[in-house]
Design an enzyme around this catalytic site. Structure first.
Site, PDB file in Angstrom:
ATOM      1  N   HIS A  29      -3.378   7.849   2.199  1.00 49.42           N
ATOM      2  CA  HIS A  29      -3.497   6.275   2.041  1.00 49.42           C
ATOM      3  C   HIS A  29      -5.411   5.700   2.188  1.00 49.42           C
ATOM      4  O   HIS A  29      -4.692   6.059   3.123  1.00 49.42           O
ATOM      5  CB  HIS A  29      -2.419   5.523   2.090  1.00 49.42           C
ATOM      6  CG  HIS A  29      -2.729   3.594   1.987  1.00 49.42           C
ATOM      7  ND1 HIS A  29      -3.221   3.541   0.614  1.00 49.42           N
ATOM      8  CD2 HIS A  29      -3.014   2.162   2.669  1.00 49.42           C
ATOM      9  CE1 HIS A  29      -3.914   2.156   0.995  1.00 49.42           C
ATOM     10  NE2 HIS A  29      -3.832   1.622   2.200  1.00 49.42           N
ATOM     11  N   CYS A  65       0.561  -1.258   0.140  1.00 46.71           N
ATOM     12  CA  CYS A  65      -0.268  -0.108  -0.391  1.00 46.71           C
ATOM     13  C   CYS A  65       0.785   1.221   0.188  1.00 46.71           C
ATOM     14  O   CYS A  65       0.694   2.551  -0.456  1.00 46.71           O
ATOM     15  CB  CYS A  65      -0.809   0.226   1.201  1.00 46.71           C
ATOM     16  SG  CYS A  65      -1.761  -1.489   0.967  1.00 46.71           S
ATOM     17  N   ASN A 109     -10.289   0.193   0.010  1.00 48.97           N
ATOM     18  CA  ASN A 109      -8.639   0.159   0.366  1.00 48.97           C
ATOM     19  C   ASN A 109      -8.326  -0.447  -0.904  1.00 48.97           C
ATOM     20  O   ASN A 109      -7.670  -1.087  -1.785  1.00 48.97           O
ATOM     21  CB  ASN A 109      -8.204  -0.444   1.417  1.00 48.97           C
ATOM     22  CG  ASN A 109      -6.721  -0.220   1.318  1.00 48.97           C
ATOM     23  OD1 ASN A 109      -5.173  -0.511   0.137  1.00 48.97           O
ATOM     24  ND2 ASN A 109      -5.371  -1.264   2.409  1.00 48.97           N
TER      25      ASN A 109
HETATM   26  N1  COA Z   1     -18.138  -8.309   9.410  1.00 48.50           N
HETATM   27  C1  COA Z   1     -18.690  -8.484  10.994  1.00 48.50           C
HETATM   28  N2  COA Z   1     -17.848  -8.861  11.875  1.00 48.50           N
HETATM   29  C2  COA Z   1     -16.557  -9.010  11.886  1.00 48.50           C
HETATM   30  C3  COA Z   1     -16.186  -8.046  10.170  1.00 48.50           C
HETATM   31  C4  COA Z   1     -17.171  -7.893   9.357  1.00 48.50           C
HETATM   32  N3  COA Z   1     -16.574  -8.372   8.389  1.00 48.50           N
HETATM   33  N4  COA Z   1     -14.534  -8.625  10.229  1.00 48.50           N
HETATM   34  C5  COA Z   1     -14.674  -8.700  11.104  1.00 48.50           C
HETATM   35  N5  COA Z   1     -15.355  -9.122  12.330  1.00 48.50           N
HETATM   36  C6  COA Z   1     -15.459  -9.241  13.466  1.00 48.50           C
HETATM   37  C7  COA Z   1     -14.763 -10.191  14.133  1.00 48.50           C
HETATM   38  O1  COA Z   1     -14.579 -11.629  14.182  1.00 48.50           O
HETATM   39  C8  COA Z   1     -14.341  -9.839  16.057  1.00 48.50           C
HETATM   40  O2  COA Z   1     -15.510 -11.041  16.193  1.00 48.50           O
HETATM   41  P1  COA Z   1     -15.243 -11.219  17.864  1.00 48.50           P
HETATM   42  O3  COA Z   1     -15.067  -9.862  19.004  1.00 48.50           O
HETATM   43  O4  COA Z   1     -16.377 -12.176  17.908  1.00 48.50           O
HETATM   44  O5  COA Z   1     -14.164 -12.209  17.815  1.00 48.50           O
HETATM   45  C9  COA Z   1     -14.573  -8.322  15.526  1.00 48.50           C
HETATM   46  O6  COA Z   1     -15.415  -8.227  14.673  1.00 48.50           O
HETATM   47  C10 COA Z   1     -14.211  -7.789  16.562  1.00 48.50           C
HETATM   48  O7  COA Z   1     -12.910  -8.121  15.158  1.00 48.50           O
HETATM   49  P2  COA Z   1     -11.197  -7.327  14.596  1.00 48.50           P
HETATM   50  O8  COA Z   1     -10.638  -7.264  13.499  1.00 48.50           O
HETATM   51  O9  COA Z   1     -11.156  -6.834  15.661  1.00 48.50           O
HETATM   52  O10 COA Z   1     -12.324  -5.364  14.795  1.00 48.50           O
HETATM   53  P3  COA Z   1     -11.956  -4.307  14.500  1.00 48.50           P
HETATM   54  O11 COA Z   1     -11.736  -2.925  15.497  1.00 48.50           O
HETATM   55  O12 COA Z   1      -9.880  -4.171  15.093  1.00 48.50           O
HETATM   56  O13 COA Z   1     -11.710  -3.609  13.013  1.00 48.50           O
HETATM   57  C11 COA Z   1     -10.214  -3.771  11.093  1.00 48.50           C
HETATM   58  C12 COA Z   1     -11.196  -4.521  12.172  1.00 48.50           C
HETATM   59  C13 COA Z   1      -9.503  -4.199   9.857  1.00 48.50           C
HETATM   60  C14 COA Z   1     -11.377  -2.362  10.573  1.00 48.50           C
HETATM   61  C15 COA Z   1      -9.174  -2.688  11.430  1.00 48.50           C
HETATM   62  O14 COA Z   1      -8.202  -2.822  12.403  1.00 48.50           O
HETATM   63  C16 COA Z   1      -8.124  -2.260  10.984  1.00 48.50           C
HETATM   64  O15 COA Z   1      -9.146  -1.072   9.997  1.00 48.50           O
HETATM   65  N6  COA Z   1      -7.082  -2.145  10.952  1.00 48.50           N
HETATM   66  C17 COA Z   1      -5.812  -1.787   9.989  1.00 48.50           C
HETATM   67  C18 COA Z   1      -6.041  -1.691   8.586  1.00 48.50           C
HETATM   68  C19 COA Z   1      -5.381  -1.396   7.699  1.00 48.50           C
HETATM   69  O16 COA Z   1      -5.157  -0.492   7.600  1.00 48.50           O
HETATM   70  N7  COA Z   1      -4.676  -2.509   6.726  1.00 48.50           N
HETATM   71  C20 COA Z   1      -4.532  -2.037   5.414  1.00 48.50           C
HETATM   72  C21 COA Z   1      -2.960  -1.766   6.242  1.00 48.50           C
HETATM   73  S1  COA Z   1      -2.946  -1.185   4.305  1.00 48.50           S
END
Ligand code: COA
Length: 329
Positions: A256, A123, A286
């Site tokens: 980004h 990215c 993204n």
């Molecule tokens: N729909 C519904 N629930 C979902 C889901 C979806 N698409 N994806 C994950 N969940 C659930 C998980 O299973 C978890 O459930 P649990 O608590 O029962 O285990 C819960 O939601 C929380 O998951 P988590 O991964 O801890 O959520 P989060 O608040 O960290 O959000 C992201 C997830 C990916 C949105 C966040 O971590 C993020 O944006 N990270 C950075 C990603 C990024 O920038 N990546 C690219 C860099 S280039």
């Protein structure tokens, strides 16, 4: 790096003279994903800001998207392919292992000279490619360089993994750089970083000849989020400090587009009002290396970003890689 310029280097400094974007025709909304996956529009929107994404269909691919974005950047600059001496494409999703997307685009544009190559920095790829292009121009190796970010991440996703597949989209963005920036104009600085010890936080297995399992993006979302907040804040400080600027000097942030919460955090750090931050993550999701030039193209084409504006770009991605570019348009 930033530049302690001699008059020779000043003559060769790079200015940004055209931008363009290209998106696949097909739009897929959160509700459409929720119809086949255990997720919801509400979950995706509140965690990420994403409402929809564009995904390739038919004969669309990395080369065709990159070519279309490049054509728009050339048009926007009032130039033709005959004016271009080099093409650098940032991508993790080329159509072929080789030739590079860059040389395929070179042919698609009808170029009969120059050279092209791809850069792999996930990215952060566009910021890396911009930095390479700036160096080529400053060193006198090329007088004009097309810098393209293109991704077809839909090929890398496990469409049954709700924690990753809802986050990404496909697209391309391009800028044309040319030598001869005036005083204080063009690419003022670029800063690049990577930390390979964090490679397993965000990766895709599946190189040719190894890793026979399914090709799919894997991410430890929370950890990536945490590193993004810390490293992007440091990158922004570094860019400001190198150029002797304060947050309030920045007129536009073109970050980004991974997650609206990360973007809002960076804007807050710079005390930038939200109407000075270009956001496309809601509509594009993204698009990895394509997200910054796509966002820049949108804001230049709709008249928000104007000549003379000071624009900060920043990105973080798999590697981990991260970096910034400060550009006076
Ligand atoms: N729909 C519904 N629930 C979902 C889901 C979806 N698409 N994806 C994950 N969940 C659930 C998980 O299973 C978890 O459930 P649990 O608590 O029962 O285990 C819960 O939601 C929380 O998951 P988590 O991964 O801890 O959520 P989060 O608040 O960290 O959000 C992201 C997830 C990916 C949105 C966040 O971590 C993020 O944006 N990270 C950075 C990603 C990024 O920038 N990546 C690219 C860099 S280039």
């Amino acid at each position: 790096m930033a530049y302690d310029e001699t008059s020779q280097q000043k003559r060769l400094a790079a200015r940004l003279i055209g931008v363009g974007g290209a998106l696949p025709k097909q739009v897929v909304t959160n509700d459409e994903l929720a119809a086949r996956l255990d997720t919801s529009d509400e979950w995706i929107r509140t965690r990420t800001g994403i409402r929809q994404r564009h995904l390739v269909s038919g004969d669309e691919g990395a080369v065709s998207l990159a070519r279309d974005a490049a054509k728009r950047a050339l048009e926007n600059a009032g130039k033709t392919a005959a004016d271009v001496e080099a093409i650098i494409v940032a991508t993790s999703t080329p159509d072929q292992v080789f030739p590079s997307v860059a040389v395929r685009v070179q042919a698609a544009l009808g170029m009969e000279r120059g050279f092209g190559f791809d850069v792999s920095a996930a990215c952060s790829g566009f910021v890396y490619a911009l930095s390479m292009a700036d160096s080529l121009i400053r060193s006198g190796q090329a007088a004009s360089v097309l810098v393209i970010g293109v991704e077809v991440f839909s090929r890398l996703l496990d469409w049954e993994d709700r924690s990753t597949c809802v986050l990404f989209g496909d697209g391309a963005g391009a800028v044309l750089l040319e030598k001869g920036a005036g005083e204080g104009e063009g690419i003022l600085s670029t800063h690049l970083h990577s930390d390979g010890r964090l490679g397993d936080l965000l990766y895709v297995d599946g190189a040719v000849g190894c890793c026979s399992g399914k090709v799919a993006l894997k991410m430890q979302g929370r950890e990536v989020f945490r590193h993004a907040v810390v490293n992007l804040a440091a990158a922004v400080d570094e860019a400001l400090e190198t150029n002797g600027l304060k947050g309030s000097d920045i007129q536009w942030m073109v970050p980004h587009q991974a997650n609206l919460r990360i973007i809002d955090g960076m804007a807050k750090k710079l005390a930038l009002p939200s109407d000075r931050v270009v956001v496309t993550v809601d509509r594009h999701a993204n698009t990895s290396a394509a997200s910054i030039p796509l966002a820049l193209a949108e804001a230049v084409e709709d008249g928000r970003i104007k000549k003379g504006d000071l624009v900060l770009m920043e990105a973080l991605g798999g590697g981990l890689t991260w970096g910034s570019a400060l550009v006076r348009m």
